[in-house]
Design a protein around this motif. Structure first.
Motif, PDB file in Angstrom:
ATOM      1  N   UNK B 343      -1.457   6.279  -3.778  1.00 32.60           N
ATOM      2  CA  UNK B 343      -2.052   5.880  -4.976  1.00 32.60           C
ATOM      3  C   UNK B 343      -1.836   4.288  -5.064  1.00 32.60           C
ATOM      4  N   UNK B 344      -2.440   3.536  -4.628  1.00 32.69           N
ATOM      5  CA  UNK B 344      -2.362   2.141  -4.340  1.00 32.69           C
ATOM      6  C   UNK B 344      -2.056   1.723  -5.684  1.00 32.69           C
ATOM      7  N   UNK B 345      -2.866   2.065  -6.752  1.00 34.08           N
ATOM      8  CA  UNK B 345      -2.338   1.502  -8.046  1.00 34.08           C
ATOM      9  C   UNK B 345      -0.807   1.387  -8.490  1.00 34.08           C
ATOM     10  N   UNK B 346       0.023   2.200  -7.970  1.00 32.31           N
ATOM     11  CA  UNK B 346       1.278   1.983  -7.966  1.00 32.31           C
ATOM     12  C   UNK B 346       1.803   1.001  -7.745  1.00 32.31           C
ATOM     13  N   UNK B 347       1.375   0.314  -6.458  1.00 33.60           N
ATOM     14  CA  UNK B 347       1.627  -1.012  -5.716  1.00 33.60           C
ATOM     15  C   UNK B 347       1.078  -2.227  -6.729  1.00 33.60           C
ATOM     16  N   UNK B 348      -0.098  -2.003  -7.493  1.00 33.06           N
ATOM     17  CA  UNK B 348      -0.461  -2.908  -8.197  1.00 33.06           C
ATOM     18  C   UNK B 348       0.151  -3.099  -9.530  1.00 33.06           C
ATOM     19  N   UNK B 349       0.859  -1.976 -10.117  1.00 38.06           N
ATOM     20  CA  UNK B 349       1.696  -1.987 -11.310  1.00 38.06           C
ATOM     21  C   UNK B 349       3.024  -2.400 -11.140  1.00 38.06           C
ATOM     22  N   UNK B 350       3.568  -1.789 -10.187  1.00 38.02           N
ATOM     23  CA  UNK B 350       5.042  -2.154 -10.031  1.00 38.02           C
ATOM     24  C   UNK B 350       5.722  -3.176 -10.216  1.00 38.02           C
ATOM     25  N   UNK B 351       5.123  -4.445  -9.738  1.00 41.87           N
ATOM     26  CA  UNK B 351       5.772  -5.524 -10.163  1.00 41.87           C
ATOM     27  C   UNK B 351       5.905  -5.801 -11.615  1.00 41.87           C
ATOM     28  N   UNK B 352       5.065  -5.366 -12.581  1.00 41.62           N
ATOM     29  CA  UNK B 352       5.307  -5.310 -13.791  1.00 41.62           C
ATOM     30  C   UNK B 352       6.494  -4.828 -14.319  1.00 41.62           C
TER      31      UNK B 352
END
Lengths: 481, 481
Positions: B343-352
């Motif tokens: 689930x690449x969305x996790x990589x998108x959101x984790x820096x937030x």
């Protein structure tokens, strides 16, 4: 108010004689001159036991500034009990030294006539501080209870904006005409019938008939000069004049730059209207210099006595604003979803590029904001500062790129990945250096306080550019397709 | 040195009379009292044209503090040319006001006898500042060129550690025995045969036969008191005494706390050895309060005049240390590679999650570091402060969690992902609040400066925990398997 009353008789300062020197007493103070926990605890225990006499005995030897500290150190609900146990130790000096939030909390709970009574004891500038944060109705109620002369002085101060010289200055000073001799001046000061002279002053201002300052004379010069010498021959003509509209930061910078002990405040037409002294200015300087770190982090007033609700409001606004800018960085990553899916190691490494870029940007930002606040960075040397930050960024970037590039190349066994993260790191640190100096400079040029919002823009830049450059280079280098 | 020489004759202060008041002159100063770019440019143009006379005429009306600013504003290679054009305007006051780095750069280029000549013009404390950063051999060479009395005073100051009262204090003060009357004191001060009295002083210290302070008398009290009154009846007995070993931060805190203009410095046995005045302390306070922001960002001295090599060394050390802590966060992510691949969305959101946690931690850190530096936070109120930060963190966390949870749920059309990031955000902000207050408190308890290394530990915590909690919750919630 003390600064406008008759000089107490000449023995007054001596009245305090005999009071023990409490400030190097190891029973109550630790080695950094803070009140000891054991002492504070014993006061609270006496309060809890309802033993007002013991509370009084414990607090009585304290300096007013330490009484103020004691109020700040005990819990908010102990403060009214403490106040009622030591009513006659609650001098104007204690009230003046209290933290703003603690004072406001106490003042709001008191009836207007009590506040007016306290305000009458204070010098105008301290009295203004006492009531300036009350709401309009409470302020009017307090003013109505005051002597007309005191009320007029406070109202005249309140007419100036907060944190300006007009609001902060003392209205009590000594001003004399230029034709006097040193002897005339001494006789004038000695005249005990004069009720309008302050007790504590550090220089005598010499004014022309229009009440404009023409010179200033330190008291030590007067004491060391024979009586027959003309004042005009002793005084110093080039003095620092503070405009009544000057912001407190500017006042602090003037005191620092010209190493002042006190200075005259003049109105728009150049007439002497007040003075500021270094003992007030040290608070201003500490506040102004210390607030940069709070503003850069979005911590608002950042005072541990600020009500939780106010602290929450200030900080959450900042966090939500950062949420918005963090979304920009997330959006950048989302454009590379397919790339990350191909090589998850990129997701593992990308926060390093963004994070170290952020650190480098914050370093440059801190240096630039301090240099602007202290007037060291002006339009004259701005390009030198930008070149300097760029040079440091190139050196930092090259070093960090080498370290991270080699480490990643070796640990991941993938030299190309090492090369990509090294290049990205160098690029982002250089971008950070440029943003760290240009963002605050631009905000200042636009008339904004560079400490307030710079870090949001700089972090947004280093985050977004960090992800963009790293993931973009990964694609461009053919690492992933 | 001026403070130990004969009092110049009584007209001395008047010698400066007639000098125009340059500090509100709009030709040379902008509205914030900084030298105008156009003015600086005209000086540089005159230098480039080799027109020393014009340079002199341009600089001559400036206040010494502005001459110092001018040196800082021109490029480093213009400084020697400027110095040679205005040699006789280069007073001790100019040298004393110069930025440390700029001064060191100029001093190192001068022969020892010239440096000694400048040092002789200065007060001891300024002379010490001038030569304390020279290497041992150069320092010895300069001292050898000085008058024995001046050399002895400087050597005695250099015997105390840097940034202590003993190094910073002035050795010129007025001390008199207790049995005097006000009249005796005035006659003593007036005695022009006395060569050991300073020109500028603000209070007279009263000492016992062992030279220990027993009281202090402001000059304004002396001037307002009849001659026959005993000094013991005018003086104030409870005065603030600064230990000669006190650190400058402590000195600054004492001046602020007790609103001092000047104060006596005493040695280990309680004897009066010097005094400090507010005009010196304002620099200390500004430096101490301003350095937090520089230390927290790892920017070292953070002075824009610091040599690039030194700034690079200070900053790169910090960046490399952050590289190490960022690796911890990367390691955490690497444990979740398979999860991210699903689930690449996790990589998108984790820096937030990591970034906003870092912001919240920095806010708490800034507040705590300031409160520690200003002695507002002590052992007595530490738990109140921790509870307070925890409450604010819960409020901030809940608000931010709600905003990000709803936004992610809607934008990604995935309520569970919204719930996971909301929970992770709340948890990380609470962790940030706890770390932001406990890390600096622990470092302080261990005797370290909390401003220096706190932010590395706090950011490491918020980064690692942010990734761990977010990715961990994604797994635990069954979002990914």
């Amino acid at each position: 108010m003390a600064d406008e009353h008759t000089l107490p008789d000449e023995l007054r300062p001596g009245e305090e004689a005999g009071r023990p020197d409490d400030r190097i007493d190891d029973e109550r103070h630790d080695e950094e001159n803070r009140l000891k926990t054991s002492y504070v605890r014993s006061v609270v225990e006496a309060l809890d036991a309802g033993d007002k006499g013991r509370v009084y005995d414990l607090v009585e030897p304290l300096h007013p500034a330490d009484v103020a500290d004691l109020f700040e150190l005990v819990d908010a609900d102990d403060r009214p009990r403490l106040a009622s146990a030591i009513t006659d130790l609650l001098s104007g000096e204690v009230i003046a030294e209290l933290n703003d939030f603690v004072r406001d909390g106490m003042i709001e709970a008191l009836p207007p006539e009590t506040v007016a009574g306290i305000a009458e004891q204070l010098e105008t500038d301290d009295a203004v501080q006492l009531i300036e944060d009350l709401d309009a109705a409470d302020q009017a109620a307090v003013l109505a209870e005051m002597e007309p002369a005191d009320r007029a002085a406070i109202e005249s101060a309140l007419a100036y904006p907060e944190e300006t010289a007009g609001r902060l200055m003392s209205r009590a000073f000594v001003a004399v005409p230029e034709h006097m001799t040193v002897g005339d001046l001494i006789d004038y000061l000695r005249d005990t019938d004069r009720g309008d002279l302050p007790t504590d002053f550090w220089e005598v201002f010499v004014v022309d008939p229009a009440h404009k300052p023409v010179g200033t004379c330190q008291l030590s010069w007067i004491l060391r000069t024979p009586r027959h010498i003309a004042l005009a021959d002793v005084m110093k003509r080039d003095q620092t004049l503070i405009p009544v509209t000057a912001d407190q930061e500017e006042v602090g910078n003037m005191f620092q730059k010209y190493a002042l002990i006190s200075a005259a405040v003049v109105d728009e037409s150049g007439r002497l209207v007040g003075q500021m002294t270094a003992d007030d200015v040290v608070h201003i300087i500490s506040e102004e210099a210390g607030e940069d770190v709070l503003l850069l982090s979005g911590a608002g007033d950042g005072d541990i006595n600020e009500p939780i609700r106010d602290a929450y409001t200030a900080r959450v606004r900042w966090l939500v604003a950062n949420l918005a800018t963090a979304s920009v960085a997330s959006f950048v990553i989302s454009r590379f979803e397919s790339v990350i899916a191909q090589m998850v190691a990129l997701a593992v490494l990308m926060p390093i590029v963004a994070g170290i870029g952020g650190n480098a940007g914050t370093q440059t930002l801190a240096v630039t904001v301090r240099a602007l606040a202290t007037n060291q960075l002006t339009a004259s040397n701005v390009w030198r500062a930008v070149r300097r930050e760029l040079s440091i960024a190139l050196l930092n970037g090259a070093t960090v790129a080498l370290v991270i590039g080699l480490a990643v190349g070796l640990i991941f066994g993938h030299p190309m990945l090492g090369a990509v993260i090294g290049m990205a790191m160098l690029t982002n640190i250089v971008i950070a250096g440029i943003a760290g100096v240009l963002v605050p400079l631009t905000l200042e040029r636009l008339g904004a306080d560079p400490a307030i919002s710079s870090s949001i823009f700089v972090t947004m830049t280093t985050d977004s550019m960090g992800f963009l450059v790293f993931l973009g280079l990964a694609v461009a280098s053919g690492l992933v397709g």
